[in-house]
Design a protein around this motif. Structure first.
Motif, mmCIF file in Angstrom:
data_model
loop_
_atom_site.group_PDB
_atom_site.id
_atom_site.type_symbol
_atom_site.label_atom_id
_atom_site.label_comp_id
_atom_site.label_asym_id
_atom_site.label_seq_id
_atom_site.Cartn_x
_atom_site.Cartn_y
_atom_site.Cartn_z
ATOM 1 N N VAL A 168 0.848 -1.277 -0.044
ATOM 2 C CA VAL A 168 0.259 0.007 0.000
ATOM 3 C C VAL A 168 0.958 1.337 0.016
ATOM 4 C CG1 VAL A 168 -2.012 1.078 1.111
ATOM 5 C CG2 VAL A 168 -1.708 -1.294 1.194
ATOM 6 N N ARG A 169 1.104 1.720 -1.164
ATOM 7 C CA ARG A 169 2.277 3.040 -1.266
ATOM 8 C C ARG A 169 1.347 4.362 -0.730
ATOM 9 N NH1 ARG A 169 3.854 7.146 -1.598
ATOM 10 N NH2 ARG A 169 5.589 7.969 -2.979
ATOM 11 N N GLY A 170 0.343 4.432 -0.928
ATOM 12 C CA GLY A 170 -0.429 5.883 -0.773
ATOM 13 C C GLY A 170 0.006 6.754 -1.582
ATOM 14 N N ASP A 171 -0.821 7.756 -1.671
ATOM 15 C CA ASP A 171 -0.638 8.968 -2.379
ATOM 16 C C ASP A 171 0.410 10.174 -2.020
ATOM 17 O OD1 ASP A 171 -2.424 7.803 -4.284
ATOM 18 O OD2 ASP A 171 -4.252 8.534 -3.295
ATOM 19 N N GLU A 172 0.649 10.027 -0.758
ATOM 20 C CA GLU A 172 1.597 11.245 -0.069
ATOM 21 C C GLU A 172 3.000 11.146 -0.800
ATOM 22 O OE1 GLU A 172 2.195 7.546 2.460
ATOM 23 O OE2 GLU A 172 0.469 8.589 1.522
ATOM 24 N N PRO A 173 3.586 12.359 -0.829
ATOM 25 C CA PRO A 173 4.877 12.505 -1.415
ATOM 26 C C PRO A 173 5.835 11.827 -0.464
ATOM 27 C CG PRO A 173 3.806 14.350 -1.370
ATOM 28 C CD PRO A 173 2.910 13.852 -0.643
ATOM 29 N N MET A 174 6.780 10.959 -0.936
ATOM 30 C CA MET A 174 7.744 10.271 -0.121
ATOM 31 C C MET A 174 9.028 10.502 -0.968
ATOM 32 S SD MET A 174 5.820 6.739 1.050
ATOM 33 C CE MET A 174 7.000 6.449 2.145
ATOM 34 N N ALA A 175 10.139 10.480 0.086
ATOM 35 C CA ALA A 175 11.523 10.571 -0.774
ATOM 36 C C ALA A 175 11.874 9.301 -1.224
ATOM 37 C CB ALA A 175 12.455 11.097 0.599
ATOM 38 N N ARG A 176 12.827 9.289 -1.943
ATOM 39 C CA ARG A 176 13.359 8.032 -2.573
ATOM 40 C C ARG A 176 13.906 7.111 -1.669
ATOM 41 N NH1 ARG A 176 15.701 7.523 -7.842
ATOM 42 N NH2 ARG A 176 16.985 5.806 -8.082
ATOM 43 N N GLU A 177 13.602 5.978 -1.495
ATOM 44 C CA GLU A 177 14.015 5.032 -0.512
ATOM 45 C C GLU A 177 13.598 5.140 0.796
ATOM 46 O OE1 GLU A 177 18.273 3.871 -0.706
ATOM 47 O OE2 GLU A 177 18.222 3.817 -2.830
ATOM 48 N N GLU A 178 12.670 6.009 1.025
ATOM 49 C CA GLU A 178 12.128 6.221 2.475
ATOM 50 C C GLU A 178 11.096 4.888 2.771
ATOM 51 O OE1 GLU A 178 8.775 9.242 4.616
ATOM 52 O OE2 GLU A 178 10.024 9.808 2.968
ATOM 53 N N PRO A 179 11.115 4.319 3.750
ATOM 54 C CA PRO A 179 10.391 3.226 4.281
ATOM 55 C C PRO A 179 8.872 3.696 4.229
ATOM 56 C CG PRO A 179 12.226 3.312 5.836
ATOM 57 C CD PRO A 179 12.157 4.567 4.856
ATOM 58 N N ILE A 180 8.067 2.885 3.387
ATOM 59 C CA ILE A 180 6.689 2.967 3.585
ATOM 60 C C ILE A 180 6.362 2.670 4.907
ATOM 61 C CG2 ILE A 180 4.390 2.256 2.717
ATOM 62 C CD1 ILE A 180 5.729 1.503 0.125
ATOM 63 N N PRO A 181 5.559 3.640 5.669
ATOM 64 C CA PRO A 181 5.130 3.397 7.045
ATOM 65 C C PRO A 181 4.338 2.319 7.388
ATOM 66 C CG PRO A 181 3.926 5.195 6.149
ATOM 67 C CD PRO A 181 4.946 4.905 5.021
ATOM 68 N N LEU A 182 4.407 1.398 8.257
ATOM 69 C CA LEU A 182 3.964 0.381 8.954
ATOM 70 C C LEU A 182 3.321 0.635 10.185
ATOM 71 C CD1 LEU A 182 6.386 -2.590 7.781
ATOM 72 C CD2 LEU A 182 4.608 -1.669 6.596
ATOM 73 N N ARG A 183 2.319 -0.111 10.541
ATOM 74 C CA ARG A 183 1.850 -0.074 11.882
ATOM 75 C C ARG A 183 1.227 -1.265 12.418
ATOM 76 N NH1 ARG A 183 -3.426 -0.758 10.550
ATOM 77 N NH2 ARG A 183 -4.233 0.215 8.809
ATOM 78 N N ARG A 184 0.886 -1.347 13.586
ATOM 79 C CA ARG A 184 0.228 -2.689 14.010
ATOM 80 C C ARG A 184 -1.483 -2.661 13.789
ATOM 81 N NH1 ARG A 184 2.807 -5.582 18.167
ATOM 82 N NH2 ARG A 184 4.570 -4.466 18.878
ATOM 83 N N PRO A 185 -1.962 -3.957 13.682
ATOM 84 C CA PRO A 185 -3.269 -3.882 13.147
ATOM 85 C C PRO A 185 -3.964 -2.838 14.079
ATOM 86 C CG PRO A 185 -2.486 -6.060 13.273
ATOM 87 C CD PRO A 185 -1.405 -5.122 13.828
ATOM 88 N N ASN A 186 -4.983 -2.167 13.348
ATOM 89 C CA ASN A 186 -5.763 -1.263 13.952
ATOM 90 C C ASN A 186 -5.190 0.015 14.613
ATOM 91 O OD1 ASN A 186 -8.052 -2.896 13.246
ATOM 92 N ND2 ASN A 186 -7.753 -4.298 15.023
ATOM 93 N N GLU A 187 -3.967 0.020 14.534
ATOM 94 C CA GLU A 187 -3.106 1.077 15.077
ATOM 95 C C GLU A 187 -3.116 2.222 14.038
ATOM 96 O OE1 GLU A 187 0.591 1.259 17.646
ATOM 97 O OE2 GLU A 187 1.217 1.082 15.808
ATOM 98 N N GLN A 188 -3.397 3.491 14.446
ATOM 99 C CA GLN A 188 -3.224 4.570 13.751
ATOM 100 C C GLN A 188 -1.695 5.305 13.684
ATOM 101 O OE1 GLN A 188 -5.954 5.771 11.759
ATOM 102 N NE2 GLN A 188 -7.052 4.163 12.293
ATOM 103 N N THR A 189 -1.267 5.774 12.759
ATOM 104 C CA THR A 189 0.045 6.304 12.394
ATOM 105 C C THR A 189 -0.042 7.575 11.990
ATOM 106 O OG1 THR A 189 2.053 6.216 11.505
ATOM 107 C CG2 THR A 189 0.280 5.662 10.147
ATOM 108 N N GLY A 190 1.021 8.549 12.898
ATOM 109 C CA GLY A 190 0.890 9.855 12.763
ATOM 110 C C GLY A 190 2.415 10.324 12.131
ATOM 111 N N GLU A 191 3.004 9.351 11.850
ATOM 112 C CA GLU A 191 4.424 9.663 11.238
ATOM 113 C C GLU A 191 4.458 10.704 10.088
ATOM 114 O OE1 GLU A 191 5.862 5.788 10.142
ATOM 115 O OE2 GLU A 191 5.800 4.997 11.953
ATOM 116 N N THR A 192 5.556 11.203 10.308
ATOM 117 C CA THR A 192 5.985 12.246 9.006
ATOM 118 C C THR A 192 7.046 11.761 8.267
ATOM 119 O OG1 THR A 192 7.306 13.916 10.399
ATOM 120 C CG2 THR A 192 5.084 14.109 10.220
ATOM 121 N N GLY A 193 7.619 12.354 6.964
ATOM 122 C CA GLY A 193 8.611 11.831 6.647
ATOM 123 C C GLY A 193 9.882 12.233 7.214
#
Length: 212
Positions: A168-193
Motif C-alpha cells: 500500500v504505497r499511498g498517494d502522499e509524497p515520499m523521498a526516494r528509498e523512504e520506508p513505507i510506514p507500517l503499523r500494528r493492526p488497528n493502530e493509527q500512525t501519525g508519522e511524518t517523512g
C-alpha cells in the motif's frame, strides 16, 4: 484476522464485480486487482495469513520499518520503500548490497535477478538470499536467511508468502528509498517523512516485536 478493505463506496460495492487479476501472482499493488484472501493489515503492507508463520514488526525507536517472518529454522525480512515513478530501485539496491557483501552471487529466481551467498551476523556466517521486486512507485526487499536460503524446497513457503503480499504505497509524497510506514493492526500512525529513518539493509538495531 484482518481483511483487505476496498475503496469503492458502500452503494457501489454491491453492484461492482471484483476485477480479475491481470497477473498470475504478486506481490500486488493495493490499487491493482488481486485475489481476495485473509491478510494481516499493517498499513503499508498487507500480509497473507499463515498460522504456521510467526510474524513480527521490526522497529527503530517508535517507527516500524519492516517485518520479520519466522518459520522452520529460517527467517524472512520484508521492507517496502518508496521508489521513483520513472524507474525501479532493485538494480541500485543490488549494487549497494554487493559493495558491502563481497561473497554474494547473482542468479535468476522467481522474481528475476537475486543475490545469494553468506550473510555475516555478529561474527558468524549464515546463508542469505536477497530478492527485490520493483512495483509502481514502491520497491519490496525480501531477505531469506537460514536453511531456506540454501534450499529451494524449504524456501517455497516463503516464496508463496511473498507472492501474496499487498503493498500500500499511498498517494502522499515520499523521498526516494523512504520506508513505507507500517503499523500494528488497528493502530493509527501519525508519522511524518522527517521522522522515518532511511534505508540501510545492514545497519543493526531494529527491535523485533510480536504481532498479537
Amino acid at each position: 484476522m484482518f481483511r483487505r478493505r476496498r475503496r469503492e463506496q458502500p452503494e457501489q460495492a454491491a453492484e461492482q464485480e471484483v476485477a480479475e487479476p491481470t497477473r498470475e501472482s504478486g506481490p500486488w499493488d493495493a490499487d491493482e486487482p488481486h485475489p481476495e484472501s485473509e491478510r494481516i493489515d499493517l498499513g503499508g503492507l498487507r500480509l497473507p495469513h499463515n498460522p504456521d508463520f510467526d510474524v513480527r514488526l521490526a522497529s527503530v525507536g517508535d517507527q516500524h520499518v519492516g517485518v520479520v517472518v519466522l518459520y522452520d529454522e529460517s527467517s524472512l525480512q520484508l521492507q517496502a520503500l518508496a521508489a521513483p515513478r520513472s524507474s525501479g530501485l532493485w538494480d541500485e539496491v543490488k549494487t549497494k548490497i554487493l559493495a558491502q557483501a563481497k561473497h554474494l552471487e547473482q542468479r535468476e529466481g522467481p522474481f528475476g535477478s537475486e543475490l545469494t551467498g553468506e550473510m555475516k551476523v555478529e561474527g558468524s556466517s549464515r546463508p542469505a538470499r536477497y530478492l527485490g521486486i520493483d512495483g509502481p512507485r514502491w520497491f519490496l526487499l525480501a531477505v531469506i536467511s537460514g536453511k531456506a536460503a540454501a534450499d529451494d524446497a524449504v524456501a517455497q513457503p516463503y516464496i508463496e508468502f511473498i507472492r501474496d503480499v499487498v503493498v500500500v504505497r499511498g498517494d502522499e509524497p515520499m523521498a526516494r528509498e523512504e520506508p513505507i510506514p507500517l503499523r500494528r493492526p488497528n493502530e493509527q500512525t501519525g508519522e511524518t517523512g522527517e521522522q522515518r529513518p532511511g534505508f540501510n539493509p545492514f545497519k543493526r538495531g531494529p527491535e523485533i516485536s510480536e504481532i498479537r
